[in-house]
Design a protein around this motif. Sequence first.
Motif, PDB file in Angstrom:
ATOM      1  N   ASP A 418      54.267 114.897  32.913  1.00 28.85           N
ATOM      2  CA  ASP A 418      53.277 115.892  33.331  1.00 28.85           C
ATOM      3  C   ASP A 418      51.895 115.248  33.213  1.00 28.85           C
ATOM      4  OD1 ASP A 418      51.377 117.912  33.467  1.00 28.85           O
ATOM      5  OD2 ASP A 418      52.580 119.354  32.345  1.00 28.85           O
ATOM      6  N   PRO A 419      51.205 114.962  34.329  1.00 26.25           N
ATOM      7  CA  PRO A 419      49.927 114.249  34.251  1.00 26.25           C
ATOM      8  C   PRO A 419      48.842 115.021  33.507  1.00 26.25           C
ATOM      9  CG  PRO A 419      50.342 115.002  36.494  1.00 26.25           C
ATOM     10  CD  PRO A 419      51.602 115.237  35.726  1.00 26.25           C
ATOM     11  N   VAL A 420      48.876 116.356  33.586  1.00 27.17           N
ATOM     12  CA  VAL A 420      47.864 117.155  32.893  1.00 27.17           C
ATOM     13  C   VAL A 420      48.081 117.072  31.381  1.00 27.17           C
ATOM     14  CG1 VAL A 420      46.898 119.455  32.581  1.00 27.17           C
ATOM     15  CG2 VAL A 420      47.598 118.697  34.871  1.00 27.17           C
ATOM     16  N   ASP A 421      49.329 117.245  30.962  1.00 23.46           N
ATOM     17  CA  ASP A 421      49.662 117.140  29.535  1.00 23.46           C
ATOM     18  C   ASP A 421      49.328 115.738  29.025  1.00 23.46           C
ATOM     19  OD1 ASP A 421      50.702 117.307  26.998  1.00 23.46           O
ATOM     20  OD2 ASP A 421      52.729 117.843  27.603  1.00 23.46           O
ATOM     21  N   GLN A 422      49.691 114.705  29.805  1.00 21.79           N
ATOM     22  CA  GLN A 422      49.415 113.340  29.375  1.00 21.79           C
ATOM     23  C   GLN A 422      47.918 113.088  29.248  1.00 21.79           C
ATOM     24  OE1 GLN A 422      51.807 110.291  28.696  1.00 21.79           O
ATOM     25  NE2 GLN A 422      49.918 110.526  27.541  1.00 21.79           N
ATOM     26  N   SER A 423      47.144 113.634  30.171  1.00 23.89           N
ATOM     27  CA  SER A 423      45.694 113.473  30.123  1.00 23.89           C
ATOM     28  C   SER A 423      45.129 114.092  28.851  1.00 23.89           C
ATOM     29  CB  SER A 423      45.053 114.110  31.356  1.00 23.89           C
ATOM     30  OG  SER A 423      43.653 113.994  31.313  1.00 23.89           O
ATOM     31  N   GLU A 424      45.641 115.257  28.484  1.00 24.20           N
ATOM     32  CA  GLU A 424      45.162 115.924  27.274  1.00 24.20           C
ATOM     33  C   GLU A 424      45.524 115.116  26.024  1.00 24.20           C
ATOM     34  OE1 GLU A 424      46.982 119.727  27.634  1.00 24.20           O
ATOM     35  OE2 GLU A 424      45.490 120.520  29.065  1.00 24.20           O
ATOM     36  N   ARG A 425      46.705 114.531  26.015  1.00 23.82           N
ATOM     37  CA  ARG A 425      47.116 113.747  24.849  1.00 23.82           C
ATOM     38  C   ARG A 425      46.313 112.446  24.753  1.00 23.82           C
ATOM     39  NH1 ARG A 425      53.623 114.118  23.958  1.00 23.82           N
ATOM     40  NH2 ARG A 425      54.032 115.948  25.238  1.00 23.82           N
ATOM     41  N   PHE A 426      46.050 111.825  25.900  1.00 25.89           N
ATOM     42  CA  PHE A 426      45.188 110.636  25.890  1.00 25.89           C
ATOM     43  C   PHE A 426      43.798 110.980  25.356  1.00 25.89           C
ATOM     44  CE2 PHE A 426      47.322 107.871  29.413  1.00 25.89           C
ATOM     45  CZ  PHE A 426      48.127 107.287  28.454  1.00 25.89           C
ATOM     46  N   LEU A 427      43.300 112.142  25.738  1.00 29.52           N
ATOM     47  CA  LEU A 427      41.977 112.569  25.289  1.00 29.52           C
ATOM     48  C   LEU A 427      41.972 112.737  23.768  1.00 29.52           C
ATOM     49  CD1 LEU A 427      39.136 113.341  26.204  1.00 29.52           C
ATOM     50  CD2 LEU A 427      39.931 115.708  26.442  1.00 29.52           C
ATOM     51  N   ALA A 428      43.054 113.313  23.235  1.00 29.74           N
ATOM     52  CA  ALA A 428      43.150 113.484  21.781  1.00 29.74           C
ATOM     53  C   ALA A 428      43.202 112.116  21.093  1.00 29.74           C
ATOM     54  CB  ALA A 428      44.391 114.301  21.430  1.00 29.74           C
ATOM     55  N   GLN A 429      43.914 111.165  21.697  1.00 29.17           N
ATOM     56  CA  GLN A 429      43.980 109.817  21.137  1.00 29.17           C
ATOM     57  C   GLN A 429      42.603 109.142  21.175  1.00 29.17           C
ATOM     58  OE1 GLN A 429      46.937 107.630  20.114  1.00 29.17           O
ATOM     59  NE2 GLN A 429      47.432 109.729  19.515  1.00 29.17           N
ATOM     60  N   ALA A 430      41.886 109.337  22.287  1.00 26.54           N
ATOM     61  CA  ALA A 430      40.557 108.742  22.424  1.00 26.54           C
ATOM     62  C   ALA A 430      39.600 109.288  21.362  1.00 26.54           C
ATOM     63  CB  ALA A 430      40.009 108.994  23.824  1.00 26.54           C
ATOM     64  N   LYS A 431      39.702 110.569  21.089  1.00 29.24           N
ATOM     65  CA  LYS A 431      38.863 111.168  20.051  1.00 29.24           C
ATOM     66  C   LYS A 431      39.215 110.602  18.668  1.00 29.24           C
ATOM     67  CE  LYS A 431      37.894 115.521  22.472  1.00 29.24           C
ATOM     68  NZ  LYS A 431      38.103 116.989  22.497  1.00 29.24           N
ATOM     69  N   ALA A 432      40.504 110.369  18.460  1.00 26.99           N
ATOM     70  CA  ALA A 432      40.923 109.779  17.189  1.00 26.99           C
ATOM     71  C   ALA A 432      40.345 108.373  17.037  1.00 26.99           C
ATOM     72  CB  ALA A 432      42.447 109.736  17.109  1.00 26.99           C
ATOM     73  N   ARG A 433      40.280 107.623  18.137  1.00 24.52           N
ATOM     74  CA  ARG A 433      39.674 106.285  18.087  1.00 24.52           C
ATOM     75  C   ARG A 433      38.206 106.384  17.713  1.00 24.52           C
ATOM     76  NH1 ARG A 433      41.939 101.811  19.440  1.00 24.52           N
ATOM     77  NH2 ARG A 433      39.892 100.848  19.694  1.00 24.52           N
ATOM     78  N   GLU A 434      37.526 107.337  18.322  1.00 26.78           N
ATOM     79  CA  GLU A 434      36.105 107.523  18.028  1.00 26.78           C
ATOM     80  C   GLU A 434      35.874 107.896  16.577  1.00 26.78           C
ATOM     81  OE1 GLU A 434      34.786 110.425  20.799  1.00 26.78           O
ATOM     82  OE2 GLU A 434      34.967 109.116  22.558  1.00 26.78           O
TER      83      GLU A 434
END
Length: 497
Positions: A418-434
Motif C-alpha cells: 500500500d503506497p500510502v501506508d508505506q509513505s506514512e511509515r517512511f515518514l515516521a522513520q524519517a522523524k526518528a532519524r531526525e
Amino acid sequence: MYEFDPERLAKLAELRAEGVNPYPTGLVVKHTAAEVQALIGDRDQPTLQSDETEVTIAGRVLFKNEMGKAGFARIQDRTGRIQVYVQKSAVGDAAFAAWKKIDLGDHVHVTGRLMRTKTGEPTVAAKTFVLAAKCIQSLPDKHKGISDVEFRYRNRYVDLFMDTESRDVFVKRSHVVRGIRRFFDERDFLEVETPMMQVIPGGAAARPFVTHHNALDIDLYMRIAPELYLKRLVVGGLERVYEINRNFRNEGVSTKHNPEFTMLEFYWAYATWNDLATLTEELIGGLAMELHGTHEIQFGESTLSFRPPFQRIKMVDAVAEYGGVDPTDVGALRSRWLAHRPQDAERKDLPSTLGRWYEWFFDAFVEDQLVQPTFLTHFPTEISPLSRKSDTEAGVAERFELIVAGREIANGFSELNDPVDQSERFLAQAKARESGDHEAMYFDRDYIHALTYGLPPTAGEGIGIDRLVMLLTNRQSIRDVILFPTLRPERQSEEKP
C-alpha cells in the motif's frame, strides 16, 4: 616497502646462478592428487610396477625427507595430497640438484609412474622434477601457526593450504551457494543484480557506509540491503527474483557480525509469509542433507535438527515466557527491564511503546534461548516498517525471523504494498532519524513512486549466508566462514593506499 628474508633471497640468487628459473611458466598438469590416488587404488606394488601409466601432477611441498641420492616429498593440490619419490638416477643431476634446494612451501611439478612404498603409501616415482614456484617465506609451525586465530584471519592464504579443515569450510560454503542457486532456479526464480551504491540506503534499519562520487558530486551509500530494488523489479513484472548479494553495514564487529557480509534475498509474487517459512524449511533442510546426509547437525555442544517443520512462537509469547513479564503492559516491561539493568534508570532513550520494548527484550532475554530452528512470528508493526499489517490482529505485522542457536538466520514477511501506508511509515522513520536514531530508514520517494504502479501481493525474505554456513560447518565465529574478514590494520603507521 616489504622487507624480504635475506637468506631466502640468497637462495633465489643461487638457483638462478645454477640455471634454475624459480618461477617458470608453461607447465602442464594432467592429473590431480585425487586422480592419482584413484588410479593407484588398492593395487599392490608388483601390480603397479607392471603398469606403464605416466601421470603429471603439481602441488605445494608440505613434507620432505632426504635420503642421500633419493628422497620423498608429500605435495598438496586442490584435491588432496600425494607422495612423490625423487631419485637422482631417475631425474638426472640438474633436477636432483634443484630437489636438494626445495623448501617446505615450494610448488613442484612432477611426471612419473605409479608405485606403492614398503609402508604401503601411494606414491609417484618421478621421472622429471621441476621447481614450479619458490616460497621465500618460512611456514609457521604446523600446530602453533594454525591455532593462532589472528594469524589465520590475517594470512588466510597460509591457513588454506596448511589447515585442510579450514579449506573444507570454504569448499562447503561454495557448495551452499551453488545449492541455493540451484534451488531457486528450479523454482522459476530469476537471479538479478541491483545497485551496491545507492543514493538512498534502504531495506533495513542499519547505519550505512558513505562515499562520494566525484563526477556527479553526490554522496552515495554502500548497500545495506537490496530489498527496495528487488521489489521494484516485482512491480516491473519479474514476479520471482533472487539475489545473492554483498551488503555493508557500519556497525559493531563480533562473532556474529562483519561490516560486509553476504545475503540471499528473494521476492515471490502471490505468496505470503507462511509460504516463505515452508520454503525456508525446505531450503535449509535440503542443504543440511546435501552437505551431511542428515537433518541433524552438530553445532558446538548442541545437535540441531533441520527436519521440517521448524517450531514457531509468537513474539508476544516469547517475551512473556523468557522475559517473565506481562507483555501487554508498558509499565511492567519498563520495571522488569530496570530490575535487569538498574544502571539504565537515567537513560533518556528507554522505549515508551510495546514494540520497542519487544525489540529490547528479544535481544536481552529471548534470542539466546532459541537453540533449535525457530520461527519467531507476529512482530509489532512499529518495528516492521516494510511489512504488511495483519488483517486480523491489530498492531501486528505478517513477519517472522528464523532463529537458530541464538542467532538470527532469516527475516521474512508479507510485503507492504500500500503506497500510502508505506509513505506514512517512511515518514515516521524519517522523524526518528531526525530525533537521533541513526539506523532509522530514509524517506525513499522513488520507491513510493514505484508502489503507485502496483506491487502485487508479495512475500520476501533475506537469509544470512555467512551465518547459515557457520551452522552447517560448526563454526562459532563469522570470521571463520569469510575468506577475508574485516580487521584492524596490524600497523597503524603504514601508509594508506
